[in-house]
Every structure is written in structure tokens, then in C-alpha cells.
Write a protein that holds these residues in place. Sequence first.
Motif, PDB file in Angstrom:
ATOM      1  N   VAL A   1       0.860  -1.177   0.000  1.00  0.00           N
ATOM      2  CA  VAL A   1       0.000   0.000   0.000  1.00  0.00           C
ATOM      3  C   VAL A   1       0.895   1.225   0.000  1.00  0.00           C
ATOM      4  O   VAL A   1       1.939   1.245   0.668  1.00  0.00           O
ATOM      5  N   SER A   2       0.498   2.257  -0.764  1.00  0.00           N
ATOM      6  CA  SER A   2       1.262   3.502  -0.713  1.00  0.00           C
ATOM      7  C   SER A   2       1.155   4.101   0.691  1.00  0.00           C
ATOM      8  O   SER A   2       0.199   3.849   1.426  1.00  0.00           O
ATOM      9  N   ALA A   3       2.115   4.890   1.058  1.00  0.00           N
ATOM     10  CA  ALA A   3       2.174   5.416   2.421  1.00  0.00           C
ATOM     11  C   ALA A   3       0.911   6.187   2.789  1.00  0.00           C
ATOM     12  O   ALA A   3       0.408   6.088   3.906  1.00  0.00           O
ATOM     13  N   ASP A   4       0.360   6.945   1.824  1.00  0.00           N
ATOM     14  CA  ASP A   4      -0.831   7.744   2.122  1.00  0.00           C
ATOM     15  C   ASP A   4      -2.128   6.962   1.978  1.00  0.00           C
ATOM     16  O   ASP A   4      -3.210   7.486   2.228  1.00  0.00           O
ATOM     17  N   GLY A   5      -2.056   5.699   1.553  1.00  0.00           N
ATOM     18  CA  GLY A   5      -3.241   4.869   1.422  1.00  0.00           C
ATOM     19  C   GLY A   5      -3.987   5.032   0.113  1.00  0.00           C
ATOM     20  O   GLY A   5      -5.027   4.400  -0.096  1.00  0.00           O
ATOM     21  N   ARG A   6      -3.485   5.858  -0.791  1.00  0.00           N
ATOM     22  CA  ARG A   6      -4.187   6.098  -2.060  1.00  0.00           C
ATOM     23  C   ARG A   6      -4.200   4.852  -2.941  1.00  0.00           C
ATOM     24  O   ARG A   6      -5.195   4.528  -3.584  1.00  0.00           O
ATOM     25  N   TRP A   7      -3.063   4.143  -2.990  1.00  0.00           N
ATOM     26  CA  TRP A   7      -2.927   3.029  -3.923  1.00  0.00           C
ATOM     27  C   TRP A   7      -2.708   1.712  -3.193  1.00  0.00           C
ATOM     28  O   TRP A   7      -1.884   1.626  -2.284  1.00  0.00           O
ATOM     29  N   VAL A   8      -3.464   0.712  -3.601  1.00  0.00           N
ATOM     30  CA  VAL A   8      -3.314  -0.653  -3.091  1.00  0.00           C
ATOM     31  C   VAL A   8      -2.769  -1.500  -4.241  1.00  0.00           C
ATOM     32  O   VAL A   8      -3.309  -1.478  -5.346  1.00  0.00           O
ATOM     33  N   LEU A   9      -1.688  -2.235  -3.976  1.00  0.00           N
ATOM     34  CA  LEU A   9      -1.014  -3.023  -4.999  1.00  0.00           C
ATOM     35  C   LEU A   9      -1.045  -4.495  -4.604  1.00  0.00           C
ATOM     36  O   LEU A   9      -0.420  -4.890  -3.616  1.00  0.00           O
ATOM     37  N   ALA A  10      -1.782  -5.288  -5.364  1.00  0.00           N
ATOM     38  CA  ALA A  10      -1.894  -6.723  -5.090  1.00  0.00           C
ATOM     39  C   ALA A  10      -1.148  -7.500  -6.161  1.00  0.00           C
ATOM     40  O   ALA A  10      -1.215  -7.156  -7.349  1.00  0.00           O
ATOM     41  N   THR A  11      -0.457  -8.551  -5.768  1.00  0.00           N
ATOM     42  CA  THR A  11       0.284  -9.396  -6.700  1.00  0.00           C
ATOM     43  C   THR A  11      -0.411 -10.737  -6.843  1.00  0.00           C
ATOM     44  O   THR A  11      -0.659 -11.426  -5.849  1.00  0.00           O
ATOM     45  N   CYS A  12      -0.744 -11.088  -8.072  1.00  0.00           N
ATOM     46  CA  CYS A  12      -1.227 -12.426  -8.417  1.00  0.00           C
ATOM     47  C   CYS A  12      -0.140 -13.119  -9.237  1.00  0.00           C
ATOM     48  O   CYS A  12       0.873 -12.514  -9.586  1.00  0.00           O
ATOM     49  N   LYS A  13      -0.357 -14.359  -9.552  1.00  0.00           N
ATOM     50  CA  LYS A  13       0.673 -15.108 -10.267  1.00  0.00           C
ATOM     51  C   LYS A  13       0.999 -14.478 -11.614  1.00  0.00           C
ATOM     52  O   LYS A  13       2.176 -14.305 -11.953  1.00  0.00           O
ATOM     53  N   THR A  14      -0.020 -14.114 -12.400  1.00  0.00           N
ATOM     54  CA  THR A  14       0.230 -13.668 -13.775  1.00  0.00           C
ATOM     55  C   THR A  14      -0.029 -12.182 -14.002  1.00  0.00           C
ATOM     56  O   THR A  14       0.154 -11.697 -15.110  1.00  0.00           O
ATOM     57  N   TYR A  15      -0.482 -11.468 -12.987  1.00  0.00           N
ATOM     58  CA  TYR A  15      -0.691 -10.032 -13.142  1.00  0.00           C
ATOM     59  C   TYR A  15      -0.638  -9.354 -11.782  1.00  0.00           C
ATOM     60  O   TYR A  15      -0.725  -9.996 -10.730  1.00  0.00           O
ATOM     61  N   LEU A  16      -0.488  -8.024 -11.813  1.00  0.00           N
ATOM     62  CA  LEU A  16      -0.613  -7.201 -10.621  1.00  0.00           C
ATOM     63  C   LEU A  16      -1.941  -6.461 -10.716  1.00  0.00           C
ATOM     64  O   LEU A  16      -2.483  -6.260 -11.801  1.00  0.00           O
ATOM     65  N   LEU A  17      -2.446  -6.039  -9.576  1.00  0.00           N
ATOM     66  CA  LEU A  17      -3.699  -5.293  -9.548  1.00  0.00           C
ATOM     67  C   LEU A  17      -3.465  -4.010  -8.776  1.00  0.00           C
ATOM     68  O   LEU A  17      -3.113  -4.041  -7.591  1.00  0.00           O
ATOM     69  N   LEU A  18      -3.627  -2.867  -9.441  1.00  0.00           N
ATOM     70  CA  LEU A  18      -3.452  -1.558  -8.824  1.00  0.00           C
ATOM     71  C   LEU A  18      -4.832  -0.942  -8.621  1.00  0.00           C
ATOM     72  O   LEU A  18      -5.586  -0.771  -9.573  1.00  0.00           O
ATOM     73  N   ILE A  19      -5.155  -0.612  -7.365  1.00  0.00           N
ATOM     74  CA  ILE A  19      -6.492  -0.139  -7.017  1.00  0.00           C
ATOM     75  C   ILE A  19      -6.387   1.256  -6.414  1.00  0.00           C
ATOM     76  O   ILE A  19      -5.610   1.485  -5.474  1.00  0.00           O
ATOM     77  N   ASP A  20      -7.157   2.178  -6.950  1.00  0.00           N
ATOM     78  CA  ASP A  20      -7.214   3.541  -6.434  1.00  0.00           C
ATOM     79  C   ASP A  20      -8.241   3.581  -5.304  1.00  0.00           C
ATOM     80  O   ASP A  20      -9.440   3.414  -5.535  1.00  0.00           O
ATOM     81  N   ALA A  21      -7.793   3.803  -4.068  1.00  0.00           N
ATOM     82  CA  ALA A  21      -8.680   3.781  -2.899  1.00  0.00           C
ATOM     83  C   ALA A  21      -9.297   5.135  -2.587  1.00  0.00           C
ATOM     84  O   ALA A  21     -10.016   5.268  -1.592  1.00  0.00           O
ATOM     85  N   LEU A  22      -9.027   6.155  -3.418  1.00  0.00           N
ATOM     86  CA  LEU A  22      -9.570   7.494  -3.171  1.00  0.00           C
ATOM     87  C   LEU A  22     -10.954   7.621  -3.802  1.00  0.00           C
ATOM     88  O   LEU A  22     -11.151   7.302  -4.974  1.00  0.00           O
ATOM     89  N   GLN A  23     -11.919   8.111  -3.016  1.00  0.00           N
ATOM     90  CA  GLN A  23     -13.281   8.304  -3.513  1.00  0.00           C
ATOM     91  C   GLN A  23     -13.387   9.677  -4.169  1.00  0.00           C
ATOM     92  O   GLN A  23     -12.997  10.682  -3.581  1.00  0.00           O
TER      93      GLN A  23
ATOM     94  N   GLU B   1     -16.632  11.943  -0.882  1.00  0.00           N
ATOM     95  CA  GLU B   1     -15.606  12.426  -1.808  1.00  0.00           C
ATOM     96  C   GLU B   1     -14.382  12.922  -1.038  1.00  0.00           C
ATOM     97  O   GLU B   1     -14.497  13.660  -0.057  1.00  0.00           O
ATOM     98  N   GLY B   2     -13.211  12.495  -1.479  1.00  0.00           N
ATOM     99  CA  GLY B   2     -11.969  12.884  -0.833  1.00  0.00           C
ATOM    100  C   GLY B   2     -11.525  11.941   0.265  1.00  0.00           C
ATOM    101  O   GLY B   2     -10.398  12.049   0.754  1.00  0.00           O
ATOM    102  N   LYS B   3     -12.387  11.006   0.659  1.00  0.00           N
ATOM    103  CA  LYS B   3     -12.035  10.025   1.671  1.00  0.00           C
ATOM    104  C   LYS B   3     -11.474   8.761   1.019  1.00  0.00           C
ATOM    105  O   LYS B   3     -11.768   8.452  -0.140  1.00  0.00           O
ATOM    106  N   LEU B   4     -10.672   8.033   1.782  1.00  0.00           N
ATOM    107  CA  LEU B   4     -10.133   6.771   1.303  1.00  0.00           C
ATOM    108  C   LEU B   4     -11.092   5.636   1.620  1.00  0.00           C
ATOM    109  O   LEU B   4     -11.883   5.714   2.566  1.00  0.00           O
ATOM    110  N   GLY B   5     -10.983   4.572   0.845  1.00  0.00           N
ATOM    111  CA  GLY B   5     -11.779   3.381   1.113  1.00  0.00           C
ATOM    112  C   GLY B   5     -11.453   2.762   2.456  1.00  0.00           C
ATOM    113  O   GLY B   5     -12.246   1.978   2.990  1.00  0.00           O
ATOM    114  N   PHE B   6     -10.294   3.097   3.024  1.00  0.00           N
ATOM    115  CA  PHE B   6      -9.955   2.650   4.374  1.00  0.00           C
ATOM    116  C   PHE B   6     -10.830   3.347   5.422  1.00  0.00           C
ATOM    117  O   PHE B   6     -11.127   2.784   6.473  1.00  0.00           O
ATOM    118  N   GLU B   7     -11.200   4.606   5.129  1.00  0.00           N
ATOM    119  CA  GLU B   7     -11.887   5.440   6.110  1.00  0.00           C
ATOM    120  C   GLU B   7     -13.397   5.352   6.016  1.00  0.00           C
ATOM    121  O   GLU B   7     -14.103   5.331   7.025  1.00  0.00           O
TER     122      GLU B   7
END
Length: 817
Positions: free
Chosen positions: A629-651, A657-663
Motif C-alpha cells: 500500500v502507498s504510504a498515504d493509502g491512495r494506492w493498493v497493490l496486489a500481486t497475483c501469479k500472472t498479473y498485478l492489480l493496482l487499485i485507487d482507494a480514493l473516492q 468524496e476525498g475520503k479513502l476506502g480505508f476510512e
Amino acid sequence: MFVLRNVGKLIFGSSNQESMIELPQGQLYLVRPLSPKGYSELIFKDSSARIRRTAQDFQYQLVVQRVYEEGEAELLAEEEGDELDGGVDSLERDEKTFLLDEALHFHVENREGSERVLAWRDLSGDAGDLYEFVCDPSVTPAQVEQFDRIAKQCQYERKYRKPHTTASDEDLAQFEFFDHPIPQASPLHSPTLVTRPIGSPDSMHSGKRVANMGAKREKTEPFALDGSAEPEPATPARKERSNKPPAPTENHPEAREILAAELAELHFFDFPSGAFMLQDASVTATVTEVGNWEYWLQIGSSERDWLGISVVADLNPVFNFEFLSFIFNQFAEDGSAYSWLLRFKDQAALERFQAGLLQALWEQLNETKWSKIKDKDRDYVADAFNDLTMEDDIPEEEEEEEEEEEAEDDRAVSEHYDSDEEDDDVETEPKDGEVNKQLAVGYKHDRSFVVRGSKIGVFKHTENNHLEFSTNISKVQTPDGTLFSPKKVMLHNEDRNLILQKDNDPNNLYRMDLEYGKVVDEWKVHEDIPVVTFAPENKFAQMTHEPTFLGISHNALYRVDPRVGGSKLVEAQLKQYASKNDFSALATTEKGYIAVASNKGDVRLFDRLGINAKTHIPALGEAIIGLDVSADGRWVLATCKTYLLLIDALQKSGKNEGKLGFEKAFAADSKPQPRRLALTPEHVAQFAYETGKGVHFTPAKFNTGEGLEETSIITATGPYIIEWSLKKLLGGKKAPYLIKRYTDDVKADDFKFGSDKNVIVALPHEVNMVDRARLKKPTRQSIAGDFGIGARRSSGRIGTPSSGRYKLGKDDVVKEY
């Protein structure tokens, strides 16, 4: 129904001078029906016609280029009294270029006897003068039809200065010109040319069609995907590579249900040319259910079956809607990999095919019926597999970042370095049978720790960004003296401690005091709750004295506090799920927000322990084997066998609006849009050819540092380090990654703390720090690697693919600890 968008840059990419389509064989005539100069002149007896872009937006050229046989160009140069590279005269002699404008009245005629002719006005000639490109009989009607359509699209873009994707068929119809029947061309007045043989009908080599290359002409249509203007020159072959598709599977599994069946063109990726070649202008691509969670993709025509393969994750599916294409991989029984492209007639056909293929893939991975998931979750899956373009391409000046000056050679050094030691005394590999397998990079102090069996090597980061062997911890053993090989390690307490987990002992953890180089504590986490993996309390906790950290079991998330008596799991902060969620990975932000992933492929976001997740991100199917996870929580990076998954957690909209999916939870209809980071199918096929293996990524990591923004992602597969640029990725650039190949598989990798320029790499028997400037764009040369005799490798190894290594100098290898 999926919400799909026009994306990708299959043909109309951003690169200047890009050749978009080519007719590889034909003759060019200048025909003057009304001129006293003579009726017809043969300009090029052997030539190719192509459409290429220019340096200006919405401007394209029609180019006809002479093709030479070996030695023919030099012979003509001598006869004409100039050199082959004699500037403008030579260029005009070998190439005719025309701005693709409606004033040309470009049109096509199919004559009796299968002769196909392209014609356009000679705007600098007399009235009625025409250029005619008479196609060789080997050029198919489908090739000519596609060439004609792209020519219309280019003319549309020039006229209206907007992408051709906005044009309807009626809009393109205005560029259909029917002046008069195209006059027959005959070589009454033609220059003398050396004759040359025509290539074999089976030849699929593309090769450069530059005048002085002596290129062979091909019989099939190249369909470039990588944005390159021309195919790359061939690299020395390691083994004989087949340019033909593999033989199809003879036995077709019996279909229980047909999920999709659509007509399409079939293209095959040709290694030497670096382009997709048309194989069949009309095939039926069928997706069927053939067993319990088993699915099959069959492609064939009325004349032959082309291929039949199981629908599994290794397909590496990519959908490109701008050019109506689906690209995928096929792995043969011998490990060979091939890349194919299906091009559909319209978006509706591709949507229907995508729906069937993704249903099959998702059900195969999840063993759950597609109909049981919500529509919004289906759209999430579909978006992840599209070839997404998020914004405009990165400006040209930012491309210069890749063209950094070659760094000083990075190297792995021997911990047994001795100034009096002779070069030939250094062994190239240890004799203990162990290999490096774990890497922990220090944050507080410039140290890296590499686990090798029951030993740990300690390496210092030098000021000039090299690694210097410091010491080794020769025996990792429990407090009662049992030797063990750590399966997971984590730096802790200002990098003074190393938390270790012993294989086959999931309920206990061990603390190594790095100042003494020995395990000093054994912690029972819980009698009944095992530790699948563990992570720091927050992203930079290892730089502090924070004593606690987090752990997960397959169905629980909890805090570990070594200060409490008895079991170290804090019961008050245990979140346990009734169902088995099969948790697999864990990461935290700078504020201590928590991301948890699973072998099912889903991700949960928490703002603290002991409560339900604020956001649940659906699974694509593959198990998640790593999480960052990026330090500020904006980006979540998951690793699978054949691809990576980059998820934007900012609403970006709604009440949160402006909150993270963590919050705060995302609204039900606004799940974060996934970005599936995969190697292009063409690169997967080339990687597999070179290594005999499919893609299997190591856990991907962001570059990190206090107060620093994440700009890069690092991972590896087999012997390749892969680095993604976040800036280019978010800008929509196709294949925004760089690579570096080693002779051995990469076992572990991570950025140096506080830098995105230096990567620490653990190979089986070597450890080194590589400068980002040494990573290259993925080309046939960089994928194959440069392992010539005497070539200095940045890994400290010299050798060729066949021999593996040559005699090393004393600074060339990190040996046994």
C-alpha cells in the motif's frame, strides 16, 4: 451487460513514423493515359506499400518502398554512380511518399483473375496521371480491404482533426472514390532492375523493408501492436524457432453449454518480425463449458481447426475495444508459448465474446456461477481485463527519463574479498546446495539481509549505490538450539531485530537480535490461531521502537504484542470471520490503515483492528500472493501469479468524496476501478520462449521513503526484473514497464529505502544493487539478454546461455555465507 469503452492504441498509437499496416508485395507504376510522355512506367518492380503516421497529429503518409534482394542495392548504386546512402537522391530512388489526403482520390479495384490494384492521383503530374500499386497474387482480399479501411480512417482524421473512432461507416463512405475504371498498367518505359526470387508462400518473416536490408517479402499481413515503426532486427537465435502456429488439438471436449460463439479474424504473433500476422480472415471463436468448472476456447473455420485450449489464467487475456481485438497466450505441452489475436467485426461482437470468456475464466478460478455475482461486480471484472487508457499519453519530454546516462557497472561483491586473493581462487557457486530466498531491506540503517538456508548474509549499502558484504550469521537456530531455515522475515525495532517464522511451525515466531546475531526470544502467538503472515503496525514502524505488529490467519486479523504474558495475540483486537476467507497477504499505511487480501483474490480495507472492513473489493479470480500500500493509502497493490492489480482507494464523488476506502465505504455503485498490470501477451510469449516458463511474479513493491511519493513498482518473474512507472501507467501508456534480464531466476527484490533509482536483487547465488538506468524497454534484444563471451553482467556474472558462466574475478560474485 458490461459498460465498455473505446480504449487502447492497437494501430493508431502515439509513436511518430509508426507503420500501421503493410501490403508486402507488389509493383508500383506511374500511368499516364493522356500524356505524350508514354502510357506507363514501372517505378518499382519489387516493392511494399504501407501507411505510416507522421510527427504531426492526424497526419499520415502512404509510402511505397522498393525491396531489394541481397546485393542488389549495392549493384544499382555502382551502376548509378552514387552510394546507397547518398542522401535525398537515394531516398527518392527507393521510396515514394504521399500525404494521405482526400485529394489523392485513393481507391481500390478488384479485377478479374484475382488481381487487386491500389490507385491514387499524381498531384504533381498531368491531368489523369495515376500511381498504381498492383498487388502480388499472394496478397489476400482481406489484406487489401483492411488497408483500404485504414486509409479512409486516416483521411477522416486529417480532414476533421479528430480520432477516427468518432466516425460512422457513413462518415468513412465519403472517402470512397470512383473516378473511372483504373487503367491497365504495362511496363512500356521502365528502369532496368535486377530480378529477384519471390519468397516462399510459407514464409512469415517480416523483416525490415528498407532499401539496403535485402529483406524478404512476406505472404501474410503484419499487425503491429507495440507501437514500433518497424520490426526489430533479429537477434542471434538460441534454438530453432518455429514461425508457424502449433498443430491444433485433435480432440475437442464435448460441450455442455456454449457461452459465446463469434466470427473474427485470426492473427498469429510472429517472433522474428514482432508483429501479428493474419492467418485466417474468417474463423469462429467459441467458448464452451466442458466439465465441472472446466471451460474450452475453440477457434476454427470451415476449412480447418486452428487451436483449442483450456480457459485458464495463463491465457493472459487482454481486450482492446478501440480496435475490436482480443489478445491471448497459448502454452503447448512442451512449454512453448504462442500469442494470438482475434479481431472482431464490431464492438457488439467483441462484447458478447468478452462476456462469455470472462464468465468462463471467472467461474474456473472461483468455482462459483457467474450469475450469482452482482452486475456491478461483473463490470469490475470486465474493466480490469480491458486494455485501459486513463488519460492522454505522457508528453515527449517525460520519455527522456528512460534515456538516462548509462550508470557505472553495478556488481555483486564477494564477502571473502581479499586484496591478495587471486581471481581464479574465487568459486562461482557455494557447495551447500542452498539458494538465496528471502530479502529484508533496512529503513533505519543502510543494510539489507538475505536469507539462505539457515544463514543470513548482511550487506551494507555504499554511498555510490553498491552493495558491500558486511558479515554473515552462520546459524539461525531456536533458543533451544534447533537449526532452521526462516520462511518469512521482517525487520523490527529500528532495524535492530529480525522477526522470523519457522517452516512447519505456524503458531510461533522468533526474535533475532541483529547486534548479537542470534535468536533470543520465542513467542507463542496463539494455541489455536496460526500466523499466515505478518506486517508492521504501520508502514514505517520498523524505524521506531514500536513493539507491536499485525498478523493474519486464514480467517482472522489480529495484533501481536510481545510484551503480554502467555500468548502474544491481543484478544481484544482480534477480528475473526465465521467463514474461511483464506487470507493470504497483509499491508499497512503510514497512518496504520490495514489492507488484507486472500487466496480468493479479494481485498478488504480497514481503518483499525477489531471491526468490519470499510471496503470490500471483489475478486478477479487469481489468488493474491503479495500486497503493498502507498504510504498515504491512495494506492493498493496486489500481486497475483500472472498479473498485478493496482487499485485507487480514493473516492472521487458522492458524500465521501476525498475520503479513502480505508476510512469510509465506497457507494454500492462506485467500486474503485481496477488497473490490471500484465505483461503484453507478445512479451509473455517471448519470455516463455527464452525461459521455458510462464509468468510467475514475485510480490510487487512500491518504492518507499518517509515524505517521498511512490513513483515506481518493482517485481520479477523468472530471470526478469520488471519495473512499472506509475506516471506512465496512469497516463495510459501501453506496456509502461522496463526490464532487465539475469542468467538466473530472481528470488527476491525490493527498492532501496528512500529511492526509486536503485533496486536490490537476490539471485540464487548472488546479491546486488541495480541502477534503474540499466533497465531497458522490452525488445527482442533485451528479452533475450546479452550474454556474449566477455560481456560484463550487472549481476557480476559473465557467460553465455549455453555455458552459464565463465571464470570470474574476485569481485564478481557473492558466495556462500
